[in-house]
Design a protein around this motif. Sequence first.
Motif, PDB file in Angstrom:
ATOM      1  N   GLU A   1     -13.469  25.223 -97.952  1.00 41.48           N
ATOM      2  CA  GLU A   1     -14.222  26.355 -98.428  1.00 41.48           C
ATOM      3  C   GLU A   1     -13.422  27.396 -98.608  1.00 41.48           C
ATOM      4  O   GLU A   1     -13.207  28.154 -97.421  1.00 41.48           O
TER       5      GLU A   1
ATOM      6  N   LEU B   1     -14.511  30.542 -96.761  1.00 40.91           N
ATOM      7  CA  LEU B   1     -14.629  30.555 -95.299  1.00 40.91           C
ATOM      8  C   LEU B   1     -13.063  31.085 -95.056  1.00 40.91           C
ATOM      9  O   LEU B   1     -12.778  32.019 -94.223  1.00 40.91           O
TER      10      LEU B   1
ATOM     11  N   LEU C   1     -11.375  34.651 -93.101  1.00 37.71           N
ATOM     12  CA  LEU C   1     -10.886  34.501 -91.631  1.00 37.71           C
ATOM     13  C   LEU C   1      -9.498  34.766 -91.448  1.00 37.71           C
ATOM     14  O   LEU C   1      -8.761  35.145 -90.537  1.00 37.71           O
TER      15      LEU C   1
ATOM     16  N   LYS D   1     -13.980  17.584 -91.631  1.00 35.16           N
ATOM     17  CA  LYS D   1     -14.490  16.831 -92.857  1.00 35.16           C
ATOM     18  C   LYS D   1     -14.138  17.741 -94.368  1.00 35.16           C
ATOM     19  O   LYS D   1     -14.423  18.870 -94.425  1.00 35.16           O
TER      20      LYS D   1
ATOM     21  N   GLY E   1     -18.567  20.537 -87.978  1.00 40.65           N
ATOM     22  CA  GLY E   1     -19.853  21.076 -88.062  1.00 40.65           C
ATOM     23  C   GLY E   1     -20.879  20.887 -86.873  1.00 40.65           C
ATOM     24  O   GLY E   1     -21.811  21.336 -86.955  1.00 40.65           O
ATOM     25  N   ARG E   2     -20.335  19.974 -85.932  1.00 40.89           N
ATOM     26  CA  ARG E   2     -21.285  19.558 -84.890  1.00 40.89           C
ATOM     27  C   ARG E   2     -20.442  19.492 -83.417  1.00 40.89           C
ATOM     28  O   ARG E   2     -19.362  18.951 -83.686  1.00 40.89           O
TER      29      ARG E   2
ATOM     30  N   LYS F   1     -18.412  24.946 -85.981  1.00 40.74           N
ATOM     31  CA  LYS F   1     -18.961  25.986 -86.771  1.00 40.74           C
ATOM     32  C   LYS F   1     -20.217  26.123 -86.723  1.00 40.74           C
ATOM     33  O   LYS F   1     -21.255  25.568 -86.380  1.00 40.74           O
ATOM     34  N   PRO F   2     -20.815  27.742 -86.902  1.00 42.50           N
ATOM     35  CA  PRO F   2     -19.865  28.712 -87.316  1.00 42.50           C
ATOM     36  C   PRO F   2     -18.822  29.311 -86.002  1.00 42.50           C
ATOM     37  O   PRO F   2     -19.581  29.328 -84.846  1.00 42.50           O
ATOM     38  N   ILE F   3     -17.823  29.525 -86.345  1.00 43.73           N
ATOM     39  CA  ILE F   3     -17.016  30.056 -85.282  1.00 43.73           C
ATOM     40  C   ILE F   3     -17.014  31.402 -85.066  1.00 43.73           C
ATOM     41  O   ILE F   3     -16.994  32.203 -85.899  1.00 43.73           O
ATOM     42  N   ASP F   4     -16.686  31.870 -83.743  1.00 40.43           N
ATOM     43  CA  ASP F   4     -16.552  33.125 -83.155  1.00 40.43           C
ATOM     44  C   ASP F   4     -15.202  33.524 -83.282  1.00 40.43           C
ATOM     45  O   ASP F   4     -14.375  32.757 -82.810  1.00 40.43           O
ATOM     46  N   ILE F   5     -14.902  34.524 -83.678  1.00 42.68           N
ATOM     47  CA  ILE F   5     -13.355  34.745 -84.155  1.00 42.68           C
ATOM     48  C   ILE F   5     -12.660  35.068 -82.646  1.00 42.68           C
ATOM     49  O   ILE F   5     -11.556  34.644 -82.335  1.00 42.68           O
TER      50      ILE F   5
ATOM     51  N   HIS G   1     -25.683  20.396 -92.825  1.00 47.11           N
ATOM     52  CA  HIS G   1     -24.302  20.485 -92.643  1.00 47.11           C
ATOM     53  C   HIS G   1     -23.893  21.490 -93.627  1.00 47.11           C
ATOM     54  O   HIS G   1     -23.079  22.501 -93.432  1.00 47.11           O
TER      55      HIS G   1
ATOM     56  N   ASN H   1     -24.910  24.950 -92.907  1.00 42.68           N
ATOM     57  CA  ASN H   1     -24.267  25.310 -91.759  1.00 42.68           C
ATOM     58  C   ASN H   1     -23.038  26.012 -92.224  1.00 42.68           C
ATOM     59  O   ASN H   1     -22.391  27.016 -91.551  1.00 42.68           O
TER      60      ASN H   1
ATOM     61  N   ILE I   1     -23.794  29.155 -93.504  1.00 41.39           N
ATOM     62  CA  ILE I   1     -23.592  30.189 -92.320  1.00 41.39           C
ATOM     63  C   ILE I   1     -22.427  30.493 -91.639  1.00 41.39           C
ATOM     64  O   ILE I   1     -22.372  31.878 -91.408  1.00 41.39           O
ATOM     65  N   ALA I   2     -21.541  29.654 -91.800  1.00 40.18           N
ATOM     66  CA  ALA I   2     -20.234  30.051 -91.161  1.00 40.18           C
ATOM     67  C   ALA I   2     -19.592  30.847 -92.008  1.00 40.18           C
ATOM     68  O   ALA I   2     -18.610  31.731 -91.559  1.00 40.18           O
ATOM     69  N   ILE I   3     -19.644  30.551 -93.307  1.00 40.30           N
ATOM     70  CA  ILE I   3     -19.063  31.617 -94.408  1.00 40.30           C
ATOM     71  C   ILE I   3     -19.620  33.044 -94.240  1.00 40.30           C
ATOM     72  O   ILE I   3     -18.925  34.022 -93.926  1.00 40.30           O
TER      73      ILE I   3
ATOM     74  N   GLN J   1     -18.334  34.748 -91.071  1.00 42.18           N
ATOM     75  CA  GLN J   1     -16.981  35.508 -91.439  1.00 42.18           C
ATOM     76  C   GLN J   1     -16.728  36.616 -92.390  1.00 42.18           C
ATOM     77  O   GLN J   1     -16.159  37.490 -92.079  1.00 42.18           O
TER      78      GLN J   1
END
Lengths: 129, 225
Positions: free
Chosen positions: A12, A15, A19, A56, A83-84, A104-108, B26, B29, B32-34, B37
């Motif tokens: 992605e 993303l 980041l 993935k 993702g999980r 994900k979603p990740i915290d920095i 997924h 999700n 949402i992740a994008i 960030q």
Amino acid sequence: MKRLKVLLVDDEEELVAPLIERLKLRDYEAVGVLDGAEAIEMVKEREFDVVVLDVKMPGLGGLEVMRQIKAVRPDLAIILLTGRGSSKESDIGIEQGAYDYLIKPIDIKDLIRKMNDAVAASRDGGQHE
Amino acid sequence: MSDISAEEQLRAELAFFGRMTASVTHEINNCIAIIGQVSGLLQDLCYSAQQGRPVELEKLCSNSQKVGGQVARIQEIVKRLNRFAHSVDNAVVCFNPCDTVHNLVDLCQRFASNRGVTLTMDGTLDAVAIEGDPFCLQQAVFLCIDTAMEASRDGGSVNVSVTSSDSGILITVVSSAPLSSDEHKLSLALLECVVNKIGGSAVLPHTGAEEHEFRLEFPGKIGAA
């Protein structure tokens, strides 16, 4: 103190780009690639302290990429992105040498803490308990 | 004829529903992740500006637009999932199979992308309707698409088309790869079962041919959308 070199691998682009910028703002040397094959080439050509790798991805999946990276750089710290939580893939990844995984979603802040821990463990020659 | 029990059929229906839901969530999700960030980066840039450091206006604009883009992506995904979820509302309903298959193909794009397969769809039949269970029809088409994509993998292609036939509509799923002998046996048996349940007929591909094709035919009325 030496700046940590981070390779971020995720298909992605939207993303990866923010980041990378956020890590650079926090004084990390960060580069990103969008597929596994490119990541393997990058690791062969350049030095990194830690790889943050999506599990993935189309084409080469994260676990296969990790196996190939470990074959050329066995001590390189790897953190998986999934993702999980507690997925079979992340469990296999840890068994096969990933330091840890992040959901994900990740915290920095979590990412930075985990990257620093992973690099420290890798320099000590140890893995995550 | 297949020897799949009613319990196995029910389980397969649930598994199909579960796979679609898991895949879509997924994807949401990931969006949402994008957004997380990008909004984090915008906060970082605001902080930098507050500290008196120069911030490029272009960077602020492009990242704000990215948030909007991801919200639009989520809206589209949710619309597709909602439509799919409502397909279980009635076991017998009059529906446009072309629209239903189109929605399914859109939902399957993530499975295709993960396998490195190009999934396409041809054909639009505006004025066509069939009476039956849209969920079962989607399950049947999904079994074809999934089997075809599994056989194709990296670099392969799968095409779905919906056309009119003498007695109704014909759905074909064509893969660029051969179908291996035994590994798809269960899917094919289940497919026959599902197609029969909704009054259709299936011509299944021969294993080992250079490329393979599924042909599903369902009775329907052209011009009665």
